[in-house]
Design an enzyme around this catalytic site. Sequence first.
Site, PDB file in Angstrom:
ATOM      1  N   HIS A  26      20.923 -21.383  25.155  1.00 30.76           N
ATOM      2  CA  HIS A  26      21.720 -21.885  26.342  1.00 30.76           C
ATOM      3  C   HIS A  26      22.914 -22.818  25.920  1.00 30.76           C
ATOM      4  O   HIS A  26      23.513 -23.195  26.613  1.00 30.76           O
ATOM      5  CB  HIS A  26      20.966 -22.497  27.360  1.00 30.76           C
ATOM      6  N   ASP A  84      14.857 -18.590  24.504  1.00 29.01           N
ATOM      7  CA  ASP A  84      15.958 -19.753  24.452  1.00 29.01           C
ATOM      8  C   ASP A  84      16.299 -20.204  23.232  1.00 29.01           C
ATOM      9  O   ASP A  84      16.003 -21.132  22.821  1.00 29.01           O
ATOM     10  CB  ASP A  84      15.848 -20.638  25.315  1.00 29.01           C
ATOM     11  N   SER A 138      18.225 -30.644  24.392  1.00 30.50           N
ATOM     12  CA  SER A 138      18.350 -29.244  24.278  1.00 30.50           C
ATOM     13  C   SER A 138      18.817 -28.761  22.937  1.00 30.50           C
ATOM     14  O   SER A 138      19.773 -29.263  22.254  1.00 30.50           O
ATOM     15  CB  SER A 138      19.101 -28.510  25.185  1.00 30.50           C
TER      16      SER A 138
END
Length: 254
Positions: free
Chosen positions: A64, A110, A200
Site C-alpha cells: 500500500h 501487503d 507502514s
Amino acid sequence: MYIQWIVLFASFGQIFAGWTPERIVGGQSVKISSVPWQASLQVWGEHDCGAVIYSKQVLITAAHCVVGRLPSILTVRVGSSLWNSGGQLVNVSHYIAHENYHLPANESNDVAVIRLQKPLRFNKNVKPIPLATTSPASGSLAIVSGWGSTGWQMAGSTNLLVVKLPIIDYESCLKTAYQGITDDMICAAAPGKDSCSGDSGGPLVFGDQLVGIVSFGRDCAHPTYPGVYADVAKLRPWLLQAIKRIQQAKQHIK
Ligand code: ARG
C-alpha cells in the site's frame, strides 16, 4: 446463506472503513546503528512510509506504500536516524507489489519489493536483515521502528523511534478484534504501544530476523485492536521470487 454473505461483507466494510492510513506510539528515540536495516521511503522528498534493506539494491516495503505511484517520485533514505537529513539518499528505479494485494478487498499480501537506481554502501548504519523462515510464536517480544505518528492523528517524528511489542496469537487477534484478517498477517500489541501512520512498510524484528512488515491497524494503540503486520515467513516464497525478478528487470513492472 445469502444473508450470511451480506452480513460478512457489511462487517468487512465497517472494519475497512476505519482503516485510514495512520503513523510509533509509546516508543523511544533510537540511533540508526541499532536498527541499520531501517529505511525511509519518501514521496516528493517527504517521509511517507518505512522500508527495510534486504540487499545493496533491494528493499522491502508494504504494497500500500507504493501501489499507484510512479517510481520516479520515490526516494529512499538510509543510514540516518533523521528522515530528512544525513545518510544516503537514493532514487527508486522500480518496484513489484504483490499481485494479490487488495484482492478481493482486504489488506492481505501487503508486501512489495523495491529496486534502487544505485547500490547502497553498507557500513555500521546501513545493513541488510535476513527474512524469517518461521513465524514468531505468540508472546515473542518483537521490535518495530519508524518515523510515523506518535499517536492517532498526531504528527510524525523527525527522529527514528522504536518500541517493543509482544506477538499476539492469531486466533485471539482474529476473535477479539479483526474478523477480516488472513493467515499471511501477524498481530502485535501492548497497552499504549503500537506502530502508527507513517510506520507502514517498516520492520517488525525478532531474533535478528525480519518477521513482519507494518501493514495496518484501527487507530493506533487502540485497546482492543492490535497492530497488524504482513507475516514475512508466510510471504517469503513470494518475496524471494519477486526479488529474483526485480534483479533481472530493466524497467518498472506493474
Ligand atoms: N497503514 C499505516 C501506514 O500507512 C500503518 C498503520 C499501523 N497501525 C497500527 N495501529 N499499528 O503508515
